[in-house]
Design a protein around this motif. Structure first.
Motif, PDB file in Angstrom:
ATOM      1  N   PHE A 163      10.308   4.948 -43.578  1.00 38.22           N
ATOM      2  CA  PHE A 163      10.502   3.413 -43.620  1.00 38.22           C
ATOM      3  C   PHE A 163       9.943   2.654 -42.580  1.00 38.22           C
ATOM      4  CE2 PHE A 163      14.496   5.324 -45.551  1.00 38.22           C
ATOM      5  CZ  PHE A 163      13.925   4.985 -46.907  1.00 38.22           C
ATOM      6  N   ASP A 164       8.654   2.970 -42.146  1.00 39.26           N
ATOM      7  CA  ASP A 164       7.985   2.457 -40.967  1.00 39.26           C
ATOM      8  C   ASP A 164       8.682   2.662 -39.560  1.00 39.26           C
ATOM      9  OD1 ASP A 164       6.135   1.035 -42.529  1.00 39.26           O
ATOM     10  OD2 ASP A 164       7.745  -0.238 -42.951  1.00 39.26           O
ATOM     11  N   CYS A 165       9.343   3.901 -39.443  1.00 38.15           N
ATOM     12  CA  CYS A 165      10.139   4.374 -38.309  1.00 38.15           C
ATOM     13  C   CYS A 165       9.759   5.671 -38.090  1.00 38.15           C
ATOM     14  CB  CYS A 165      11.744   4.262 -38.750  1.00 38.15           C
ATOM     15  SG  CYS A 165      12.606   4.412 -37.169  1.00 38.15           S
ATOM     16  N   VAL A 166       9.239   5.932 -36.933  1.00 33.30           N
ATOM     17  CA  VAL A 166       8.690   7.137 -36.323  1.00 33.30           C
ATOM     18  C   VAL A 166       9.669   8.081 -35.479  1.00 33.30           C
ATOM     19  CG1 VAL A 166       6.805   8.364 -35.019  1.00 33.30           C
ATOM     20  CG2 VAL A 166       6.383   6.339 -36.465  1.00 33.30           C
ATOM     21  N   THR A 167       9.830   9.093 -36.043  1.00 37.59           N
ATOM     22  CA  THR A 167      10.824  10.281 -35.196  1.00 37.59           C
ATOM     23  C   THR A 167       9.819  11.406 -35.228  1.00 37.59           C
ATOM     24  OG1 THR A 167      11.687  10.800 -37.204  1.00 37.59           O
ATOM     25  CG2 THR A 167      13.026   9.069 -35.841  1.00 37.59           C
ATOM     26  N   ILE A 168      10.398  12.455 -34.030  1.00 40.83           N
ATOM     27  CA  ILE A 168       9.793  13.436 -33.946  1.00 40.83           C
ATOM     28  C   ILE A 168      10.715  14.633 -34.257  1.00 40.83           C
ATOM     29  CG2 ILE A 168       8.721  15.255 -32.203  1.00 40.83           C
ATOM     30  CD1 ILE A 168       7.727  12.940 -30.672  1.00 40.83           C
ATOM     31  N   GLU A 169      10.533  15.432 -35.364  1.00 44.92           N
ATOM     32  CA  GLU A 169      11.594  16.668 -35.472  1.00 44.92           C
ATOM     33  C   GLU A 169      11.198  17.687 -34.513  1.00 44.92           C
ATOM     34  OE1 GLU A 169      11.555  17.845 -39.574  1.00 44.92           O
ATOM     35  OE2 GLU A 169      12.169  16.075 -40.119  1.00 44.92           O
ATOM     36  N   VAL A 170      11.979  18.082 -33.536  1.00 47.21           N
ATOM     37  CA  VAL A 170      11.683  18.816 -32.333  1.00 47.21           C
ATOM     38  C   VAL A 170      11.578  20.259 -33.018  1.00 47.21           C
ATOM     39  CG1 VAL A 170      12.184  19.746 -30.164  1.00 47.21           C
ATOM     40  CG2 VAL A 170      12.674  17.035 -30.886  1.00 47.21           C
ATOM     41  N   ILE A 171      10.643  21.088 -32.610  1.00 46.71           N
ATOM     42  CA  ILE A 171      10.610  22.465 -32.837  1.00 46.71           C
ATOM     43  C   ILE A 171      10.616  23.130 -31.473  1.00 46.71           C
ATOM     44  CG2 ILE A 171       9.481  22.353 -35.073  1.00 46.71           C
ATOM     45  CD1 ILE A 171       6.760  23.098 -33.740  1.00 46.71           C
ATOM     46  N   ALA A 172      10.368  22.572 -30.077  1.00 49.75           N
ATOM     47  CA  ALA A 172      10.485  23.264 -29.034  1.00 49.75           C
ATOM     48  C   ALA A 172      10.628  22.265 -28.074  1.00 49.75           C
ATOM     49  CB  ALA A 172       9.185  24.349 -28.598  1.00 49.75           C
ATOM     50  N   MET A 173      11.004  22.512 -26.804  1.00 55.39           N
ATOM     51  CA  MET A 173      11.286  21.267 -25.669  1.00 55.39           C
ATOM     52  C   MET A 173      11.336  22.233 -24.241  1.00 55.39           C
ATOM     53  SD  MET A 173      14.032  18.201 -25.543  1.00 55.39           S
ATOM     54  CE  MET A 173      15.513  19.298 -25.208  1.00 55.39           C
ATOM     55  N   GLU A 174      10.530  21.703 -23.465  1.00 59.55           N
ATOM     56  CA  GLU A 174      10.873  22.235 -22.068  1.00 59.55           C
ATOM     57  C   GLU A 174      10.909  21.221 -21.089  1.00 59.55           C
ATOM     58  OE1 GLU A 174       7.835  24.993 -19.065  1.00 59.55           O
ATOM     59  OE2 GLU A 174       7.141  24.185 -20.831  1.00 59.55           O
ATOM     60  N   LYS A 175      11.657  21.231 -20.252  1.00 58.99           N
ATOM     61  CA  LYS A 175      12.003  20.428 -19.128  1.00 58.99           C
ATOM     62  C   LYS A 175      10.995  20.562 -17.905  1.00 58.99           C
ATOM     63  CE  LYS A 175      15.444  18.260 -15.799  1.00 58.99           C
ATOM     64  NZ  LYS A 175      16.731  18.304 -15.454  1.00 58.99           N
ATOM     65  N   LEU A 176      10.071  19.787 -17.444  1.00 64.09           N
ATOM     66  CA  LEU A 176       9.330  19.948 -16.546  1.00 64.09           C
ATOM     67  C   LEU A 176       9.763  19.704 -14.968  1.00 64.09           C
ATOM     68  CD1 LEU A 176       6.446  17.817 -18.231  1.00 64.09           C
ATOM     69  CD2 LEU A 176       6.922  20.334 -18.207  1.00 64.09           C
ATOM     70  N   ALA A 177       9.520  20.504 -14.074  1.00 63.26           N
ATOM     71  CA  ALA A 177       9.856  20.468 -12.746  1.00 63.26           C
ATOM     72  C   ALA A 177       9.089  19.662 -12.008  1.00 63.26           C
ATOM     73  CB  ALA A 177       9.293  21.991 -12.120  1.00 63.26           C
ATOM     74  N   ILE A 178       9.943  18.767 -11.068  1.00 64.21           N
ATOM     75  CA  ILE A 178       9.623  17.819 -10.309  1.00 64.21           C
ATOM     76  C   ILE A 178       9.327  18.272  -8.949  1.00 64.21           C
ATOM     77  CG2 ILE A 178      10.940  16.153 -11.397  1.00 64.21           C
ATOM     78  CD1 ILE A 178      12.731  16.176  -9.055  1.00 64.21           C
ATOM     79  N   VAL A 179       8.557  17.701  -7.952  1.00 63.28           N
ATOM     80  CA  VAL A 179       8.186  18.064  -6.653  1.00 63.28           C
ATOM     81  C   VAL A 179       9.462  18.474  -5.864  1.00 63.28           C
ATOM     82  CG1 VAL A 179       5.995  16.844  -6.678  1.00 63.28           C
ATOM     83  CG2 VAL A 179       7.841  15.601  -5.744  1.00 63.28           C
ATOM     84  N   GLN A 180       9.305  19.135  -4.863  1.00 61.18           N
ATOM     85  CA  GLN A 180      10.337  19.326  -3.838  1.00 61.18           C
ATOM     86  C   GLN A 180      10.953  18.168  -3.138  1.00 61.18           C
ATOM     87  OE1 GLN A 180       9.614  22.782  -1.782  1.00 61.18           O
ATOM     88  NE2 GLN A 180      11.550  23.073  -0.791  1.00 61.18           N
ATOM     89  N   ASP A 181      11.712  17.843  -2.877  1.00 61.48           N
ATOM     90  CA  ASP A 181      12.454  16.826  -1.925  1.00 61.48           C
ATOM     91  C   ASP A 181      11.680  16.860  -0.551  1.00 61.48           C
ATOM     92  OD1 ASP A 181      13.678  15.038  -0.527  1.00 61.48           O
ATOM     93  OD2 ASP A 181      15.671  15.424  -1.479  1.00 61.48           O
TER      94      ASP A 181
END
Length: 1002
Positions: free
Chosen positions: A960-978
């Motif tokens: 119906f013109d609405c886009v979603t992603i059916e997730v098969i994998a997900m990874e949280k990315l690291a941020i720089v050190q404070d």
């Protein structure tokens, strides 16, 4: 023969529900029993209502105690006595510093029972008695009290049913005393024998003292309580003007006076509707209810308070003409019988929303204006997880074990005995009332004094509050006034004011010009493209997706969408069916012809509460009286009662007699049931849509001002961070707080938005007040030295302002400013400056060059505001590698892709088989939305790990013109050190000593 029975409304003491007490009494051969909860009357009316079911004569009273120490019991001979008991108890509940005395007062139409104390001389009045427990009988034989047996009665307390109940009682007492079970004093608990004996057993215990038995029976026989639970007669304040005839004349006058404001050329349809409504309102004795709502809202308008009137009352033209609501029932063809009919016992609902800043004043006005007024209580019950924690502490379990149990991360087979007991009893007390709270909106205004029905307590909110909830209130004919608060109205009101100061050249906004808003093309564009972030009721991810699917661009479409999004329609599967029929006219032909004829506007799909009533009436053959039971059942409050079940059977019987196929009837009833507790009346949805249109207008023409108001009203569905982001997406330049420019609230100057001091974590209110007062009195601050000289605040508070770059106007690096602040300001809290004749000269310390970085600014903002003022993708340890953006996803339909997204919000839900799944909302690198679906296997394997940026891999789905992603994998990315605790990263530009910080990494 029981004068001292406790339900579990003897909070954290009793363990039996009120109905279970009645069932036990009937099972043990008793015809009369007294409910005497400890310092509480919550269960009294429900106990009296249910007593007929068990053929019990109910007696009401209170067990007056200081802590667990019983002082006396007072029983009501009749309703007057109950009124007096409630009034007396309320004096202690309104002022908790008062101690209940040893001697009871003389209250008309009451009996007093003192617990027997061996050796004590009792000087008893005519209505006073001594209660003797079984364990006191031997001592009684050798006591002077034995010589006056006419004043002795049986005092066998009932607090629990059996051994498990006693164990539960002890656990509740340990929770109440915040102590280990092993440390619980005996004085804080009841006797193990405080349970119900049969009539025969009780007679045997007291067989040597027949006078006690007769005295007890005599007291109980003289006690009667009568309340009308039929609901036929409202017990709200009966008259507004002190004359019911004058009330009706006033209501009629106000109704016709409102015609000029609402209609240019009223026709016969309008006049007929007015007369029909006025006639039924008068016949049902609802006139004063309408007038009191009118009075409240007349006051609100006099104070220029914005409000929205909604609920089933929004189906009323009288309410529309009295300006209680802003919904025209004639224009929208609102179903009259949903609002009111001759079979309806309770008045229509008027839910009145005010800004959260105005609601307390409205409540104060109601209490000052109407005599017998109180807030309604809610019963805050023990929840399983919270009970696990409470009982874990009571049993002395280590915190780590309690955490494991409360999170459900355990194997039941490996648990030790104590841990298993914690789980067993946590489940057992689940649903027990824990403490009384305040209903979110309910206020009752009664004809009789409030204490005729209940005792009241005095919570911190400062208004007398009943002991019973809205369900009991309705049972007794006390129908609530709903005075609610929401932030949406505050946003609208504040935006109008912000536009006035930021665009003084523009004419004043008529925010009530809803008619022109409905045809505005810019608003239509926002709706069709679901760009309504910040707008009332239409900004959530679910609503955003629904608007896209429906391509809504008109008022009626939004009214329908506001109700379709409710759980009832979604749960029945009819939300999807509505979308299909909305988009495909051919599919509408598949609807049942009777349903399509009843609901042509919604293509034969039940969307509103009145649709359910129509279907029950026209398809199910129910009378309007029977349909009204269904309406009550849909509230969710009465679904377990026989009346709802009887209507269900009648519905099926009628349909069968008409020859409707069984599977069709079952499917339609399934849809009806799914509405219970969730569906909106159409007028209710229409009222919501009016406020939505007001906010949509402001978002369309003044997006920055509207976002500032949204931020200052603490947002809506999302966090402050997203509204700051939304302002940036609309061209706003976001500035951190500045000591010379900012205020407590966020402000805007042109397109530059300065965040308010109130958003700085740790900055004290008194610091903000001092700063603003000094700046207004003596002008802007010239330097840090000038700031320190003029303001007596601690170095810690000054440091917070420096860290957020609030002194950037000086051109001095904030690291150097921090050194200066520590050298020149005392760490101790200093008193306000005393005005000196001569200015004290400060030593000019020479500080070394201490460069800082934009990365440090980002982490300072993250610490102090809760979010960065730069693009969060700039904080990644490794530069973003996925080139894909949200706007490109339509090109990859049904393909597996990877994209990086910054987590905005999640919604957790359960599948039909009880497994967890999630819906996610993210922002891509450019700031556009990504919507995700995480089915149970993925949700379990790849859980969300808090705020941050994730690489999302999944299949692109377009529906119906609405886009979603059916997730098969997900990874949280690291941020720089404070960098504040490490070497700064070379990827960030080092600030020059004299160059202001570049806060917006673009």
């Amino acid at each position: 023969m029981y004068l001292n029975c406790h339900s579990y409304f003897s909070l954290r003491y009793g363990t039996i529900s009120p109905e279970k007490l009645l069932a036990l009494s009937a099972a043990n051969g008793f015809k009369t029993m007294a409910l005497t909860d400890i310092n509480n009357t919550s269960a009294c009316l429900d106990f009296a209502r249910l007593a007929d079911k068990y053929n019990i004569n109910p007696v009401l009273g209170v067990d007056f105690r200081n802590g667990a120490q019983q002082q006396f019991i007072i029983l009501a001979k009749n309703n007057t006595g109950f009124h007096n008991i409630n009034t007396y108890l309320s004096t202690f509940l309104h002022d908790t510093s008062l101690i209940i005395p040893e001697q009871a007062p003389t209250l008309e139409d009451t009996y007093v029972i003192y617990p027997y104390i061996h050796g004590k001389n009792f000087n008893l009045k005519t209505h006073e008695y001594i209660g003797v427990k079984p364990q006191d009988l031997n001592k009684l034989k050798f006591s002077k009290t034995n010589n006056n047996r006419s004043k002795l009665v049986i005092l066998q307390p009932v607090s629990f049913e059996d051994k498990k109940g006693f164990n539960t009682h002890r656990l509740l007492r340990a929770i109440a005393n915040n102590c280990l079970l092993s440390k619980l004093p005996k004085s804080e608990e009841g006797q193990e024998t405080d349970n119900m004996l049969s009539a025969k057993q009780l007679s045997e215990v007291y067989n040597e003292f027949p006078e006690l038995i007769e005295n007890t029976k005599s007291i109980l026989k003289q006690c009667t309580i009568n309340f009308d639970f039929s609901g036929d007669t409202p017990n709200n304040q009966k008259s507004y003007t002190k004359s019911e005839d004058l009330d009706f004349k006033l209501l009629k006058k106000l109704t016709y006076d409102g015609l000029d404001y609402r209609y240019q050329k009223p026709d016969a349809v309008i006049f007929n509707r007015i007369e029909k409504e006025l006639g039924i309102i008068k016949e049902k004795n609802f006139v004063s209810y309408f007038l009191m709502n009118w009075k409240i809202l007349k006051y609100a308008r006099s104070k220029n308070y914005y409000y929205v009137g909604r609920g089933s009352g929004a189906n009323s033209i009288v309410a529309y003409l009295l300006r209680i609501t802003d919904v025209d029932p004639v224009e929208l063809d609102l179903y009259f019988e949903r609002f009111i009919n001759l079979y309806r016992k309770n008045p229509p609902d008027f839910d009145i929303d005010f800004s959260w800043t105005d609601r307390d004043d409205i409540t104060q006005f109601i209490f000052k204006t109407f005599k017998n007024t109180a807030l309604l209580a809610v019963y805050n019950t023990f929840k399983f997880k919270a009970s696990v924690r409470e009982l874990g502490k009571v049993f002395g379990l280590p915190k780590s074990e309690i955490d494991t149990l409360s999170k459900g991360h355990y194997n039941i087979k490996t648990l030790d005995k104590l841990s298993k007991l914690v789980l067993i009893y946590s489940e057992y007390i689940q649903g027990f009332p824990n403490y009384l709270g305040i209903h979110a909106s309910g206020i009752i205004i009664s004809e009789k004094p409030i204490h005729y029905y209940t005792a009241t307590f005095f919570p911190p909110k400062g208004f007398a509050t009943t002991h019973f909830d809205m369900v009991v209130a309705e049972d007794i004919g006390l129908y609530k006034f709903d005075i609610l608060s929401q932030r949406g109205l505050g946003k609208i009101k504040d935006t109008v004011a912000i536009v006035q100061y930021n665009h003084p050249e523009k004419p004043p906004i008529d925010i009530h010009d809803i008619k022109s808003f409905k045809t505005d093309e810019n608003i239509k564009h926002i709706l069709r493209n679901a760009q309504a972030i910040g707008c009332f009721y239409v900004e959530s991810p679910a609503m955003r997706m629904l608007l896209k699917k429906l391509q809504v661009d008109n008022y009626l479409g939004l009214v329908a969408a506001s109700s379709i999004i409710r759980p009832g329609v979604a749960k029945s599967g009819m939300m999807r069916e509505y979308i299909l029929r909305y988009r495909d006219p051919e599919r509408r032909k598949t609807a049942h012809p009777v349903l399509l004829n009843i609901m042509p506007e919604t293509y034969g799909v039940m969307v509103y509460q009145e649709d359910v009533i129509k279907v029950a009436h026209y398809f199910g053959g129910l009378t309007l009286a029977e349909a009204d039971k269904l309406r009550r059942g849909m509230s969710g409050k009465f679904r377990s009662r026989d009346e709802f079940l009887s209507v269900k059977q009648l519905f099926f019987n009628n349909c069968k007699a008409k020859g409707e196929p069984q599977h069709v009837v079952e499917e339609i009833w399934k849809q009806i049931e799914s509405f219970a507790g969730y569906a909106f009346a159409k007028g209710h949805s229409a009222s919501y849509a009016v406020e939505s249109y007001q906010s949509l207008f402001l978002k369309a023409y003044f997006p920055l001002e509207y976002m500032v108001a949204t931020i200052n009203n603490f947002g809506g569905f999302y966090s402050t961070e997203l509204y700051v982001h939304e302002a940036r997406m609309h061209g706003g330049s976001i500035e951190a707080p500045c000591v010379n420019t900012s205020f407590n609230d966020t402000i805007i100057n042109g397109k530059t938005i300065y965040l308010g001091f109130m958003f700085l974590h740790g900055l004290e209110v008194k610091t903000i007040k001092k700063l603003l007062f000094e700046r207004e009195k003596n002008g802007a601050f010239k330097s840090l030295d000038d700031f320190i000289e003029r303001l007596s605040i601690s170095v810690e508070q000054t440091a917070l302002l420096i860290k957020i770059n609030a002194f950037r106007f000086t051109g001095v690096n904030k690291r150097e400013l921090l050194w200066e602040a520590h050298l020149k300001t005392s760490k101790t809290v200093i008193q306000d400056h005393v005005i000196n004749l001569f200015e004290t000269k400060r030593i000019d310390y020479k500080t070394p060059e201490l460069p800082s970085t934009t990365l440090e600014d980002a982490f300072d903002a993250l610490e102090l505001l809760g979010f960065t003022l730069c693009n969060p993708f700039y904080l990644l340890e490794q530069t973003a590698v996925q080139p894909l953006r949200a706007t490109q996803l339509t090109k990859f339909k049904n393909r597996i892709i990877s994209i990086e997204g910054y987590l905005v919000t999640t919604k957790n839900t359960r599948t039909s088989n009880g497994k967890y799944m999630h819906f996610g909302t993210f922002l891509d690198y450019d700031g556009h939305f990504i919507d995700t679906v995480h089915f149970p296997p993925v949700a379990s394997k790849y859980p969300f790990r808090g705020k941050g940026i994730y690489t999302i891999t999944g299949k692109v789905i377009e529906e119906f013109d609405c886009v979603t992603i059916e997730v098969i994998a997900m990874e949280k990315l690291a941020i720089v050190q404070d960098p504040r605790y490490s070497d700064p990263s070379p990827k960030f530009i080092t600030q020059n000593k004299k160059t202001p910080t570049n806060r917006h990494l673009k």
